[in-house]
Design an enzyme around this catalytic site. Structure first.
Site, PDB file in Angstrom:
ATOM      1  N   LYS A  87       0.774  -1.093  -0.080  1.00 21.87           N
ATOM      2  CA  LYS A  87       0.139   0.022  -0.118  1.00 21.87           C
ATOM      3  C   LYS A  87       0.771   1.267   0.037  1.00 21.87           C
ATOM      4  CE  LYS A  87      -4.296   1.078   2.356  1.00 21.87           C
ATOM      5  NZ  LYS A  87      -5.110   0.707   3.565  1.00 21.87           N
TER       6      LYS A  87
HETATM    7  C1  E4P Z   1      -8.370   1.729   3.569  1.00 20.30           C
HETATM    8  O1  E4P Z   1      -7.671   1.230   3.033  1.00 20.30           O
HETATM    9  C2  E4P Z   1      -8.252   2.621   4.772  1.00 20.30           C
HETATM   10  O2  E4P Z   1      -7.599   1.545   5.763  1.00 20.30           O
HETATM   11  C3  E4P Z   1      -9.688   2.849   5.710  1.00 20.30           C
HETATM   12  O3  E4P Z   1     -10.695   2.251   4.823  1.00 20.30           O
HETATM   13  C4  E4P Z   1      -9.821   4.209   6.137  1.00 20.30           C
HETATM   14  O4  E4P Z   1     -10.868   4.397   6.745  1.00 20.30           O
HETATM   15  P1  E4P Z   1     -11.058   5.545   7.771  1.00 20.30           P
HETATM   16  O5  E4P Z   1     -11.368   6.768   7.007  1.00 20.30           O
HETATM   17  O6  E4P Z   1     -12.553   5.165   8.572  1.00 20.30           O
HETATM   18  O7  E4P Z   1     -10.354   5.577   8.714  1.00 20.30           O
END
Ligand code: E4P
Length: 217
Positions: A83
């Site tokens: 990522k």
């Molecule tokens: C995605 O890869 C992120 O880890 C995640 O969806 C972020 O979500 P949040 O905005 O609820 O922290």
């Protein structure tokens, strides 16, 4: 639409996997911190439970540092998706890793143009954050519609991974638009099964069954 769990909590992942509801997992530095676990150990454990892609995020902000960390992370298992943040260095790392056969997930996407760049860099997944978009007064789902249109216009293979999903309506909207994947906290995935008429129906059937005085087996 594929379902990924947005968590680093092993028990929750196992629970959803046992129900056949899990196609992958996404983590981020905040979720790793919340788990209280060692990053490399917890990612390895998740990769052993889930066959599908498991996103593990690098924390370096420069290209060389990202590649150094990606080298460690991608060795954990074949189903690791590295990522990367949506920056020029992140896109450079995305292209290099994709060219080398590693899955990539470009994260923190808040505009359709950013998603276009990630697709051009060969990302396996693009992660537009709908909930955080809603938080600042935009409709996150407009972004998903735009990305779907653009990717279809040019036949990009990058999969739209709807992230920052906060409630079942987000899941429904993402599915209607034709997003490839959505990632949500386990609690949101479990909420999808709930319907008051299902609960009411079970209650009525149980009450009638009790009247028969029978048991099965
Ligand atoms: C995605 O890869 C992120 O880890 C995640 O969806 C972020 O979500 P949040 O905005 O609820 O922290």
């Amino acid at each position: 639409m594929k379902f990924f769990a947005d968590t680093a909590i092993i028990d929750d992942i196992r629970d959803l996997a046992d129900a056949g509801l899990l196609d992958g997992v996404t983590t981020n530095p905040s979720l790793i911190a919340k788990s209280g676990r060692n990053f490399l150990e917890v990612v390895a454990e998740i990769c052993a439970i889930v066959e599908g892609p498991v996103s593990a995020e690098v924390v370096a902000l420069d290209y060389a540092g990202m590649m150094r960390e990606a080298e460690i992370v991608r060795k954990i298992a074949d189903n690791v998706a590295v990522k990367l943040p949506l920056t020029i260095d992140g896109l450079k790392a995305c292209k290099a890793l994709t060219d080398d056969g590693t899955m990539t997930n470009v994260t923190l996407c808040f505009s359709a143009n950013q998603a276009l760049l990630a697709a051009k860099a060969g990302a396996t997944f693009i992660s537009p954050f709908v909930g955080r978009h809603d938080d600042i007064g935009f409709d996150g789902m407009d972004l998903i519609e735009d990305i779907r249109l653009i990717y279809d216009n040019y036949d990009f293979a990058t999969e739209i991974l709807v992230a920052s999903v906060r409630h079942p309506v987000h899941v429904l909207q993402a599915a209607k638009i034709g997003a490839d994947v959505m990632t949500a906290p386990p609690a949101v995935i479990k909420q999808l099964v709930k319907h008051p008429l299902t609960d009411k129906g079970i209650e009525a059937f149980m009450a009638d069954w009790a009247k028969t005085g029978q048991t099965i087996g």
